[in-house]
Write an enzyme that holds these catalytic residues in place. Sequence first.
Site, PDB file in Angstrom:
ATOM      1  NE  ARG A  62      15.257  10.206  37.458  1.00 16.87           N
ATOM      2  CZ  ARG A  62      14.460  11.264  37.569  1.00 16.87           C
ATOM      3  NH1 ARG A  62      14.004  11.631  38.749  1.00 16.87           N
ATOM      4  NH2 ARG A  62      14.152  11.962  36.509  1.00 16.87           N
ATOM      5  CE  LYS A 101       1.485  26.339  29.491  1.00 21.46           C
ATOM      6  NZ  LYS A 101       2.079  26.971  30.676  1.00 21.46           N
ATOM      7  N   GLY A 161      10.003  13.503  30.339  1.00 19.30           N
ATOM      8  CA  GLY A 161       9.375  12.710  31.388  1.00 19.30           C
ATOM      9  C   GLY A 161       8.122  11.979  30.910  1.00 19.30           C
ATOM     10  N   GLY A 213      14.427  17.524  31.657  1.00 19.45           N
ATOM     11  CA  GLY A 213      14.844  18.911  31.473  1.00 19.45           C
ATOM     12  C   GLY A 213      16.255  19.030  30.934  1.00 19.45           C
TER      13      GLY A 213
HETATM   14  P1  ADP Z   1       7.549  15.567  27.938  1.00 17.84           P
HETATM   15  O1  ADP Z   1       7.459  15.433  29.443  1.00 17.84           O
HETATM   16  O2  ADP Z   1       7.684  14.230  27.272  1.00 17.84           O
HETATM   17  O3  ADP Z   1       8.590  16.566  27.503  1.00 17.84           O
HETATM   18  P2  ADP Z   1       5.423  17.487  27.857  1.00 17.84           P
HETATM   19  O4  ADP Z   1       5.549  17.670  29.326  1.00 17.84           O
HETATM   20  O5  ADP Z   1       5.871  18.574  26.981  1.00 17.84           O
HETATM   21  O6  ADP Z   1       6.130  16.124  27.420  1.00 17.84           O
HETATM   22  O7  ADP Z   1       3.908  17.208  27.491  1.00 17.84           O
HETATM   23  C1  ADP Z   1       3.171  16.172  28.077  1.00 17.84           C
HETATM   24  C2  ADP Z   1       1.764  16.579  28.373  1.00 17.84           C
HETATM   25  O8  ADP Z   1       1.117  17.079  27.220  1.00 17.84           O
HETATM   26  C3  ADP Z   1       0.943  15.406  28.843  1.00 17.84           C
HETATM   27  O9  ADP Z   1       0.547  15.645  30.169  1.00 17.84           O
HETATM   28  C4  ADP Z   1      -0.268  15.411  27.904  1.00 17.84           C
HETATM   29  O10 ADP Z   1      -1.491  15.140  28.567  1.00 17.84           O
HETATM   30  C5  ADP Z   1      -0.257  16.818  27.363  1.00 17.84           C
HETATM   31  N1  ADP Z   1      -0.966  16.923  26.078  1.00 17.84           N
HETATM   32  C6  ADP Z   1      -0.692  16.327  24.924  1.00 17.84           C
HETATM   33  N2  ADP Z   1      -1.607  16.631  23.993  1.00 17.84           N
HETATM   34  C7  ADP Z   1      -2.513  17.458  24.577  1.00 17.84           C
HETATM   35  C8  ADP Z   1      -3.716  18.123  24.139  1.00 17.84           C
HETATM   36  N3  ADP Z   1      -4.152  17.973  22.898  1.00 17.84           N
HETATM   37  N4  ADP Z   1      -4.363  18.886  25.036  1.00 17.84           N
HETATM   38  C9  ADP Z   1      -3.905  19.004  26.284  1.00 17.84           C
HETATM   39  N5  ADP Z   1      -2.795  18.424  26.755  1.00 17.84           N
HETATM   40  C10 ADP Z   1      -2.097  17.651  25.921  1.00 17.84           C
HETATM   41 MG    MG Z   2       6.498  16.680  30.906  1.00 15.11          MG
END
Ligand code: ADP
Ligand code: MG
Length: 396
Positions: free
Chosen positions: A35, A198, A354, A377
């Site tokens: 960063r 989620k 992230g 975000g």
């Molecule tokens: P980003 O930060 O790239 O936007 P998210 O925060 O939405 O991504 O999601 C990342 C998380 O999703 C990771 O910690 C990963 O372990 C979790 N994840 C992905 N697939 C699964 C799964 N099948 N069951 C539980 N957690 C999952």
């Molecule tokens: Mg995330």
Amino acid sequence: MKSIKDVNFSGRKVILRVDFNVPVDENRNITDDTRIRESLPTIKKLLSDGASIILVAHFGRPKNGFEDAFSLKPVAQRLSELIHQPVQFTQELLGPNVEAMAKALKPKEVMLLENIRFYPGETKGDVALAEQLSKLGDCYVNDAFGTAHREHSSTATIARFFPKDKYFGLLMENEIKNLNYLLDKPEHPFTAIIGGSKISTKIDILNNLIPKVDNMIIIGGMRYTFTKALGGKIGNSIHEDDKLETAKELMKKMDEMGVKYYMPIDCIVVDRFANDANRKIVKGDEIPDGWEAVDCGPKSSELFREVILKSKTILWNGPAGVFEMPNFAKGTNSIAKDVAEACGHGSYAAVGGGDSVAAVQKMQLAERMSYVSTGGGAMLEYLEGKTLPGIKAILD
Ligand code: ADP
Ligand code: MG
């Protein structure tokens, strides 16, 4: 665009808001200075013009005013090494001494204010704090894309004190340009790959992207809410029962708008949530009781690869599995490789979020992507179609 590129800042005193919210270890050593390095193009441009710079940044989430653990001092040191010149650091909070320091700052000199979140007014967008800050310089540049979705004193409110002298820094400009490309004029076929744990955190982005994309690849844990909504068996897999209707509506919308959507046809299931758990490969919608899905399987990876390599524009947010555990990183890594390969063939791909960015960096593929967003975000909210206060404040 109100870019600093078009302006000469010679002799100006620039208040520059940056994102220096770097990760540190328990001894407060910076573990990743990405960063800080990402703000260097803007800092260097201003310095080479002959400006002096008053840097404003936040660090962590301090709750009760000054706390050593949230001091930006280690960042001042690291920045000084990176720009090969001293960085004056205002250990004190705003007041006559800091104002005197800013006043005495000469062209090409840099000072960094202590963590702006030591002031409770910052996160409230307090006007008095913004005004006090604004007196330190004669113009305002915002290069903190990572906090652009926050309406804080130093990211938004302050801009009103510089109605004619407020600009985007180079990082911010680049982020906005890339995100606008995705939203306004992507080449087709356009494929969005959306995953993560989620569905509730991704509903708005799905809704905003559906009218724009040709293909949607739905992966990660959030996929199981869709599968359950379709009547599939998901065992113990992560899902949100209160979002089953939402999942149905999203699928209906994709059908109506002619968006082809893909979900894993096979997946890796485990009998407990651990890297060394017993595991097997099953069909994506036939997960046995007592098992949970933690990654997509090899057939899914092949299917996604085909779609990705045929796409001209790709947006990827959200891992395909629990990639933090090495045994469940294959699906995510395979997507990272395919997206990088598509870029090598002239497609445009943006990666954000992230965890997704961490996965791409772990694979050392970031350089091969067209664009990797620095704001998790903030990027999501932009792609959801929201107006970001930090951007609006400059444009208004
Ligand atoms: P980003 O930060 O790239 O936007 P998210 O925060 O939405 O991504 O999601 C990342 C998380 O999703 C990771 O910690 C990963 O372990 C979790 N994840 C992905 N697939 C699964 C799964 N099948 N069951 C539980 N957690 C999952
Ligand atoms: Mg995330």
